[in-house]
Design a protein around this motif. Sequence first.
Motif, mmCIF file in Angstrom:
data_model
loop_
_atom_site.group_PDB
_atom_site.id
_atom_site.type_symbol
_atom_site.label_atom_id
_atom_site.label_comp_id
_atom_site.label_asym_id
_atom_site.label_seq_id
_atom_site.Cartn_x
_atom_site.Cartn_y
_atom_site.Cartn_z
ATOM 1 N N ALA A 231 1.390 22.443 3.955
ATOM 2 C CA ALA A 231 1.256 23.671 4.599
ATOM 3 C C ALA A 231 1.101 23.286 6.278
ATOM 4 O O ALA A 231 1.583 24.256 7.041
ATOM 5 C CB ALA A 231 0.155 24.548 4.148
ATOM 6 N N TYR A 232 0.344 22.295 6.458
ATOM 7 C CA TYR A 232 -0.108 21.764 7.836
ATOM 8 C C TYR A 232 1.367 21.830 8.449
ATOM 9 O O TYR A 232 1.758 22.192 9.802
ATOM 10 C CB TYR A 232 -1.017 21.010 7.867
ATOM 11 C CG TYR A 232 -1.381 20.416 9.293
ATOM 12 C CD1 TYR A 232 -2.161 21.296 10.081
ATOM 13 C CD2 TYR A 232 -0.828 19.377 9.987
ATOM 14 C CE1 TYR A 232 -2.811 20.801 11.324
ATOM 15 C CE2 TYR A 232 -1.000 18.947 11.337
ATOM 16 C CZ TYR A 232 -2.257 19.569 11.664
ATOM 17 O OH TYR A 232 -2.442 19.282 13.045
ATOM 18 N N ILE A 233 2.277 20.836 8.080
ATOM 19 C CA ILE A 233 3.373 20.483 8.596
ATOM 20 C C ILE A 233 4.363 21.645 8.931
ATOM 21 O O ILE A 233 4.946 21.609 9.705
ATOM 22 C CB ILE A 233 4.058 19.228 7.850
ATOM 23 C CG1 ILE A 233 3.225 18.146 8.073
ATOM 24 C CG2 ILE A 233 5.383 19.045 8.247
ATOM 25 C CD1 ILE A 233 3.665 16.851 6.990
ATOM 26 N N ILE A 234 4.595 22.342 7.779
ATOM 27 C CA ILE A 234 5.308 23.730 7.732
ATOM 28 C C ILE A 234 4.920 24.525 8.985
ATOM 29 O O ILE A 234 5.926 24.922 9.834
ATOM 30 C CB ILE A 234 5.665 24.188 6.395
ATOM 31 C CG1 ILE A 234 6.318 23.332 5.521
ATOM 32 C CG2 ILE A 234 5.865 25.682 6.493
ATOM 33 C CD1 ILE A 234 6.498 24.077 3.918
ATOM 34 N N THR A 235 3.759 24.857 8.931
ATOM 35 C CA THR A 235 3.056 25.596 10.125
ATOM 36 C C THR A 235 3.532 25.240 11.604
ATOM 37 O O THR A 235 3.920 25.780 12.042
ATOM 38 C CB THR A 235 1.700 25.639 9.904
ATOM 39 O OG1 THR A 235 1.626 26.424 8.545
ATOM 40 C CG2 THR A 235 1.325 27.088 10.994
ATOM 41 N N LYS A 236 3.156 23.603 11.537
ATOM 42 C CA LYS A 236 3.652 23.117 13.008
ATOM 43 C C LYS A 236 5.346 23.489 13.280
ATOM 44 O O LYS A 236 5.627 23.538 14.397
ATOM 45 C CB LYS A 236 3.342 21.625 12.851
ATOM 46 C CG LYS A 236 2.189 21.265 12.718
ATOM 47 C CD LYS A 236 1.194 21.200 13.893
ATOM 48 C CE LYS A 236 1.156 20.299 14.813
ATOM 49 N NZ LYS A 236 0.274 20.393 16.051
ATOM 50 N N ARG A 237 6.038 23.112 12.284
ATOM 51 C CA ARG A 237 7.472 23.144 12.333
ATOM 52 C C ARG A 237 7.859 24.804 12.845
ATOM 53 O O ARG A 237 8.594 25.090 13.777
ATOM 54 C CB ARG A 237 8.365 23.055 10.992
ATOM 55 C CG ARG A 237 8.191 21.466 10.703
ATOM 56 C CD ARG A 237 8.998 21.291 9.478
ATOM 57 N NE ARG A 237 8.913 19.983 9.176
ATOM 58 C CZ ARG A 237 9.618 19.468 8.104
ATOM 59 N NH1 ARG A 237 10.003 20.130 7.085
ATOM 60 N NH2 ARG A 237 9.463 17.955 7.690
#
Length: 287
Positions: A231-237
Amino acid sequence: MPPIHKVFDNHETFPFSYAYKNTKSSQSELPDHFHDWYEIVYVYRGKGTMFIDHTFYEMKAGDIFLIPGHIIHRATPDKETPVTSTAVYFSSNFVQAPQFGESFSYLHSFEQAVELRQYRLETLLPQRQHLEHYLESIQHEFKHEGPGFRQAIYVQLLQLLFFIQRDVASGHTFNTGDPLVAPVWMRDVLLYIDEHFCEDIGLQTLSKQASVSPAHFSRVFKQLIGMNVTAYIITKRIIRAKQLLSESDVNIHHIAELCGFESLPHFHAMFKRVLGMTPAAARKSIR
């Protein structure tokens, strides 16, 4: 779950919001979140932890946190002596400075924080008195709503930003994070994610990078960050994708590829899940 995308009430004519001298508990404080507006947090007393972007800070009296738009952050109050703070929110367009033959930006301190990737300033007692005066004046105008109170708030905000830039941040070293809040490998991993989040990275890659087991990595990451690593990586993207939508005319399919999404449908689904709108609607709303 991805972090909350905090959306302020539609203040098109007065894009400003204010939370004065709130004492937060862990139940009343927002979990991981981000928003389009800029934020200033000033701490009066108490203790807690602030996570901003990739860094953990101990919160203490006199701290100023400068949080630009589109940065994931979360405050965690201490259970015994929770933080009392004031938060100031405003749109970047609200504080555009006229040019009088010199280059000047009221957002320079925020820009410096982003460049240094450090978001906390410490203040001396005389500086705190000035800061608290500006914040109290804004609260007075909000409370009494006298003639021209919005103009008065606007002037006080500019004075506050000017004071932070000239008297607090000028010649002042932004503070790095506090080493006791999180293990070294977590801080290193968060920096690694910042540099590679559009690439094919996941739990196995990151736990190997940290030299810990995947199970231990997941547990500590969720405990400290408040969400799982996916979820953290997707949000950064998605945050990066929104920036590209506003800054360029690159087509949406190519932006999806640039931000690490393997398919356009997945990009659309994640974009709407995080921001509550489609990429096309986002591009239209910010142009």
